[in-house]
Design an enzyme around this catalytic site. Structure first.
Site, mmCIF file in Angstrom:
data_model
loop_
_atom_site.group_PDB
_atom_site.id
_atom_site.type_symbol
_atom_site.label_atom_id
_atom_site.label_comp_id
_atom_site.label_asym_id
_atom_site.label_seq_id
_atom_site.Cartn_x
_atom_site.Cartn_y
_atom_site.Cartn_z
ATOM 1 N N ASP A 1 1.011 -5.835 1.401
ATOM 2 C CA ASP A 1 2.010 -6.764 0.888
ATOM 3 C C ASP A 1 3.418 -6.195 1.064
ATOM 4 O O ASP A 1 4.357 -6.919 1.422
ATOM 5 C CB ASP A 1 1.732 -7.047 -0.593
ATOM 6 C CG ASP A 1 0.293 -7.477 -0.819
ATOM 7 O OD1 ASP A 1 -0.119 -8.473 -0.212
ATOM 8 O OD2 ASP A 1 -0.420 -6.793 -1.577
ATOM 9 N N HIS B 1 -2.877 -7.540 -6.163
ATOM 10 C CA HIS B 1 -2.961 -7.887 -4.743
ATOM 11 C C HIS B 1 -3.569 -9.286 -4.662
ATOM 12 O O HIS B 1 -4.724 -9.478 -4.316
ATOM 13 C CB HIS B 1 -3.829 -6.871 -4.005
ATOM 14 C CG HIS B 1 -4.031 -7.183 -2.548
ATOM 15 N ND1 HIS B 1 -2.987 -7.369 -1.677
ATOM 16 C CD2 HIS B 1 -5.161 -7.359 -1.815
ATOM 17 C CE1 HIS B 1 -3.462 -7.635 -0.472
ATOM 18 N NE2 HIS B 1 -4.779 -7.646 -0.536
#
Length: 310
Positions: free
Chosen positions: A138, A166
């Site tokens: 990310d 996540h």
């Protein structure tokens, strides 16, 4: 030549591992002079291919936990958690018995944050700080979005933060990030000059990037996930210098996050030890986003712990 490391990769037949193994083998993670013995199929170095966790995790120095039960159509969250509790319970118990107590573990398989908590729960003799989960994917995606927006290379953007899970609730934060443009380093918000973009389109794009990849290729991201896992482990072993990176780590209560959650924070790493970056200013917008992703993680962890007791 450095002492041989034993590196475990679970889910080694999958797409992420297919890319990850090559990077480990050619020295991108632990260094060009580092021999590795990997419990996974590969065409070079010392290989141990096994489905026995007691063999795979014996004397492990590092572990990439890629294998996990993916969520399938029609599957409820509780079904996914139940399946993964079983997987990570068995692996944690094996690690507790046979792995080195300083083993460095990254969980990649989703739900990565909660899976990492379960793994740690069943390996109580290994410090909780040795269990982490991957949010570097990310971070890399967020850096790429900012770099593209400003027309610079990805390596010119630093200190982007991923807070929380996540998942699609994660909070990509550039309030403390910087970018180097034409030799001058400036804060990202100052360079972008578009607060609406940073609070809306940017965040949504990073949060939904995984879904966009699946829609485009009919499969989840593999090469980028493998690279991120390697980035994560390389920095853990080699350090971060004067920058910080995002890692899912066990919360100690920093920034008002529930203690015991596997929460993504900005961390600095020195001598193979991570520490949460402290003292960052958190505005009202960031506080709301950070708390929202923490709430999701709390719900996941409580459900998973209930499965542990079932």
């Amino acid at each position: 030549m450095a002492e041989t490391l034993k590196v475990v990769v679970t889910g080694a037949a999958g797409q992420i591992a297919y890319s990850l193994l090559f990077s480990v083998a050619k020295g991108d993670v632990f260094g060009k002079d580092q021999n590795c013995c990997k419990s996974c199929p590969l065409f070079l170095l010392d290989i141990v291919a096994t489905d026995d966790p007691m063999v795979a995790f014996k004397d492990a120095d590092a572990a990439f936990m890629v294998g996990a039960m993916p969520r399938r159509e029609g599957m409820e969250r509780k079904d996914l958690l139940k399946a993964n509790v079983k997987i990570f319970k068995a692996q944690g118990q094996a690690m507790d018995q046979v792995s080195k107590k300083n083993v460095k573990v990254i969980v990649v398989g989703n739900p990565a944050n909660t899976n990492a908590c379960i793994l740690s729960k069943y390996a109580p003799s290994i410090p909780k700080a040795n269990f982490t989960c991957m949010t570097r994917l990310d971070q890399n995606r967020a850096q790429a979005q900012i770099a593209a927006k400003l027309g610079v290379g990805n390596d010119q953007v630093s200190n982007v933060i991923i807070w929380g899970n996540h998942s699609s609730t994660q909070f990509p934060d550039v309030a403390h990030a910087s970018v180097t443009i034409q030799g001058k380093t400036v804060p990202v918000p100052e360079a972008v000059k578009d607060d609406s973009y940073l609070k809306n389109e940017f965040i949504k794009t990073v949060q939904q990037r995984g879904a966009a990849v699946i829609k485009a290729r009919k499969l989840s991201s593999a090469m980028s996930a493998a690279k991120a896992a390697c980035d994560h482990m390389r920095d853990w072993f080699c350090g971060t210098g004067d920058k910080w990176v995002s890692m899912g780590v066990i919360s100690d209560g920093s920034y008002g996050i529930r203690e015991g959650l596997m929460y993504s924070y900005p961390v600095r790493i020195q001598d193979k030890t991570w520490s949460i970056v402290q003292g960052l200013t958190i505005n009202e917008f960031a506080r709301e986003k950070m708390d929202a992703t923490a709430a999701e993680l709390s719900e996941e962890l409580d459900a998973a712990m209930a499965e542990c007791e079932a």
